[in-house]
Design an enzyme around this catalytic site. Structure first.
Site, short mmCIF file in Angstrom:
data_model
loop_
_atom_site.label_atom_id
_atom_site.label_comp_id
_atom_site.label_asym_id
_atom_site.label_seq_id
_atom_site.Cartn_x
_atom_site.Cartn_y
_atom_site.Cartn_z
N SER A 1 -26.87 9.58 28.80
CA SER A 1 -28.24 9.78 29.30
C SER A 1 -28.82 11.12 28.89
CB SER A 1 -28.26 9.73 30.84
OG SER A 1 -27.93 8.46 31.28
N HIS B 1 -29.23 3.44 24.83
CA HIS B 1 -29.27 3.89 26.23
C HIS B 1 -29.85 2.79 27.11
CE1 HIS B 1 -31.18 6.37 29.58
NE2 HIS B 1 -29.89 6.56 29.71
N GLU C 1 -32.97 1.94 24.86
CA GLU C 1 -33.59 2.97 24.02
C GLU C 1 -32.60 3.29 22.90
OE1 GLU C 1 -36.24 5.70 26.68
OE2 GLU C 1 -34.35 5.44 27.72
N ASN D 1 -36.64 9.11 30.58
CA ASN D 1 -36.43 10.33 31.35
C ASN D 1 -37.37 11.46 30.94
OD1 ASN D 1 -34.60 9.28 33.11
ND2 ASN D 1 -32.83 9.76 31.84
P1 NAD Z 1 -18.82 6.08 35.84
O1 NAD Z 1 -18.21 7.33 36.32
O2 NAD Z 1 -19.29 5.06 36.82
O3 NAD Z 1 -17.80 5.33 34.83
C1 NAD Z 1 -17.08 6.00 33.83
C2 NAD Z 1 -15.90 5.13 33.42
O4 NAD Z 1 -15.30 5.70 32.25
C3 NAD Z 1 -14.80 5.02 34.47
O5 NAD Z 1 -14.42 3.66 34.60
C4 NAD Z 1 -13.65 5.85 33.87
O6 NAD Z 1 -12.35 5.39 34.25
C5 NAD Z 1 -13.90 5.65 32.39
N1 NAD Z 1 -13.30 6.66 31.52
C6 NAD Z 1 -13.05 7.95 31.76
N2 NAD Z 1 -12.53 8.54 30.67
C7 NAD Z 1 -12.45 7.60 29.72
C8 NAD Z 1 -11.99 7.59 28.38
N3 NAD Z 1 -11.52 8.69 27.79
N4 NAD Z 1 -12.05 6.42 27.70
C9 NAD Z 1 -12.53 5.31 28.29
N5 NAD Z 1 -12.96 5.25 29.55
C10 NAD Z 1 -12.94 6.40 30.26
O7 NAD Z 1 -20.04 6.54 34.90
P2 NAD Z 1 -21.44 5.79 34.60
O8 NAD Z 1 -22.41 6.13 35.67
O9 NAD Z 1 -21.17 4.37 34.25
O10 NAD Z 1 -21.91 6.60 33.30
C11 NAD Z 1 -21.29 6.41 32.05
C12 NAD Z 1 -22.24 6.83 30.95
O11 NAD Z 1 -23.42 6.05 31.05
C13 NAD Z 1 -22.68 8.29 31.01
O12 NAD Z 1 -22.78 8.79 29.70
C14 NAD Z 1 -24.05 8.23 31.65
O13 NAD Z 1 -24.89 9.28 31.22
C15 NAD Z 1 -24.54 6.90 31.11
N6 NAD Z 1 -25.60 6.26 31.92
C16 NAD Z 1 -25.43 6.13 33.28
C17 NAD Z 1 -26.44 5.52 34.04
C18 NAD Z 1 -26.31 5.35 35.54
O14 NAD Z 1 -27.32 5.03 36.19
N7 NAD Z 1 -25.13 5.48 36.13
C19 NAD Z 1 -27.60 5.03 33.38
C20 NAD Z 1 -27.71 5.16 31.99
C21 NAD Z 1 -26.69 5.77 31.27
#
Ligand code: NAD
Length: 289
Positions: A127, A148, A160, A199
Site C-alpha cells: 500500500s 494494489h 491499481e 490513497n
Molecule cells: P497481514 O498481516 O494480515 O498478513 C500478512 C501475511 O504474510 C501473514 O499471513 C504472514 O504469516 C505472512 N508472511 C509473513 N512473512 C512472510 C514471508 N516472508 N513470506 C510469506 N508470507 C509471509 O497483512 P495484510 O493486511 O494482508 O497486508 C499485506 C500487504 O497487503 C501489505 O503490503 C499491505 O500494505 C497490503 N494491503 C493491505 C490492505 C489492508 O486493508 N489490510 C489493503 C491493501 C493492501
C-alpha cells in the site's frame, strides 16, 4: 496478439495469507485461476483456513450469482504451500501480500527470484512502498510491478497497477488484462506515485476531517453529515475511520509532523484509550450493535 515472450496467466501464486492475501487468493480462484497460497509455516497456513471459510460465506451472502457450487469450485482451485520453490515452479504470476516491511519484502523477492522460472511475473500489493523500492531485489526488473487491491476485494474491486520505468509495457498491459479477468476494475497508474490514486485522494481527505474535529471546529457527526448531504457520498470521513480502525491512522500520525502528532494524541485520548477502535471493537466515532 501476444508473442511467445508473454505466456497466458493461468496459475497464480499469492505470498502471504493474511487479510489481503487470503482475499486475493480466493478472488483469483473464484474467477477461474489455479491458485497456490504460500505462507511461512504450518501455523500461518492453518490460520488462513478460517479466513477462507469466512470468505466462502461472505461470497454466498454478498456476491451476486455466487452459489455453493461456485464457492466450492473456487476452494477446489486453491491450494496451500509452505515450500516456496515448489509453489512457484509453474506460476505465471506471483502476487506478494506479506507485511508492509521493506526489508522483508526485498528478502522475499530475492529468495523468489532465485527459484522462480524466467516466465514468472512478480507483483507487490504494497500500500505504501513504491515498486522502485523493491525492484533491484527481484532480479527481473522488466517483469516486476505493483498491483494494489482494496480490502473487501469482492465489492471494492479496484486494482491499481503501477510499474517502474523498467517494467516492460507488455507485462504492464498483461497484468491490466489479468486484473479484468479476475473481476477487478483495472486502474493503470502511468507514473510511480506513493498512495496510487485511492490513497492520494483518501489520506488528505481523512486528515482534513480530523483537523476539523480535533481542532474543535465541528463534531465528527456534523462533518460526516455535511459531506454526505452536500455531495451525495454514502459515507462521511469518520464513518470511513471506523471501517479502517483507529490503530493504522494512529501509527502513521504518531510518527508524523507536529500537526499529525497532535491529531494522534487527540485520537488516542478520546477514542483509543477508551477502547473505541472502530467497527471491529463495536464503537469508534459511532456505536455499532
Ligand atoms: P497481514 O498481516 O494480515 O498478513 C500478512 C501475511 O504474510 C501473514 O499471513 C504472514 O504469516 C505472512 N508472511 C509473513 N512473512 C512472510 C514471508 N516472508 N513470506 C510469506 N508470507 C509471509 O497483512 P495484510 O493486511 O494482508 O497486508 C499485506 C500487504 O497487503 C501489505 O503490503 C499491505 O500494505 C497490503 N494491503 C493491505 C490492505 C489492508 O486493508 N489490510 C489493503 C491493501 C493492501
Amino acid at each position: 496478439m501476444r508473442g511467445n515472450f508473454m505466456s497466458d496467466i493461468k496459475q497464480v501464486l499469492v505470498l502471504g495469507t493474511g487479510v489481503l492475501g487470503s482475499q486475493i487468493a480466493f478472488q483469483a480462484a473464484y474467477t477461474g485461476f489455479q491458485v497456490i497460497a504460500y505462507d511461512i509455516n504450518d501455523d500461518a497456513v492453518a490460520a488462513a483456513q478460517p479466513r477462507i471459510a469466512g470468505l466462502m460465506k461472505t461470497y454466498l451472502a454478498e456476491v451476486p450469482d455466487a452459489t455453493q457450487a461456485t464457492v466450492d469450485a473456487a476452494q477446489a482451485r486453491l491450494s496451500h504451500s509452505t515450500d516456496l520453490a515448489e509453489a512457484v515452479a509453474d506460476a505465471d504470476l506471483v502476487i506478494e501480500a506479506i507485511p508492509e516491511i521493506l526489508e522483508l519484502k526485498r528478502e522475499t523477492f530475492r529468495a523468489l527470484g532465485d527459484v522462480a522460472p524466467a516466465k514468472t511475473i512478480f507483483a507487490t500489493n504494497s500500500s505504501t512502498l513504491l515498486p522502485s523500492d523493491i525492484v533491484d531485489a527481484t532480479g527481473r526488473p522488466d517483469r516486476f510491478l505493483a498491483i494494489h487491491f482494496a480490502n473487501r476485494i469482492w465489492t471494492s474491486n479496484t486494482a491499481e497497477i503501477m510499474g517502474t520505468v523498467l517494467t516492460s509495457p507488455e507485462v504492464f498491459d498483461r497484468v491490466v488484462e489479468f486484473a479484468g479477468e479476475m473481476g477487478m476494475v483495472a486502474v493503470p497508474i502511468r507514473k510511480e506515485k506513493a498512495g496510487y490514486v485511492l490513497n492520494s485522494l483518501l489520506v488528505p481527505f481523512l486528515d482534513a476531517a480530523l483537523d476539523l474535529a480535533a481542532g474543535g471546529y465541528a463534531e465528527p457527526k456534523d462533518v460526516d453529515n455535511t459531506w454526505r448531504i452536500a455531495t451525495g457520498a454514502p459515507l462521511g470521513p469518520f464513518q470511513i475511520y471506523d471501517i479502517i480502525g483507529m490503530n493504522t491512522p494512529y501509527n502513521i500520525m504518531v510518527n508524523g509532523d507536529e500537526r499529525a502528532r497532535a491529531h494522534a494524541a487527540w485520537l488516542k485520548e478520546n477514542y483509543i484509550d477508551q477502547g473505541k477502535l472502530g467497527i471491529a471493537s463495536g464503537e469508534g466515532f459511532y456505536k455499532y450493535s
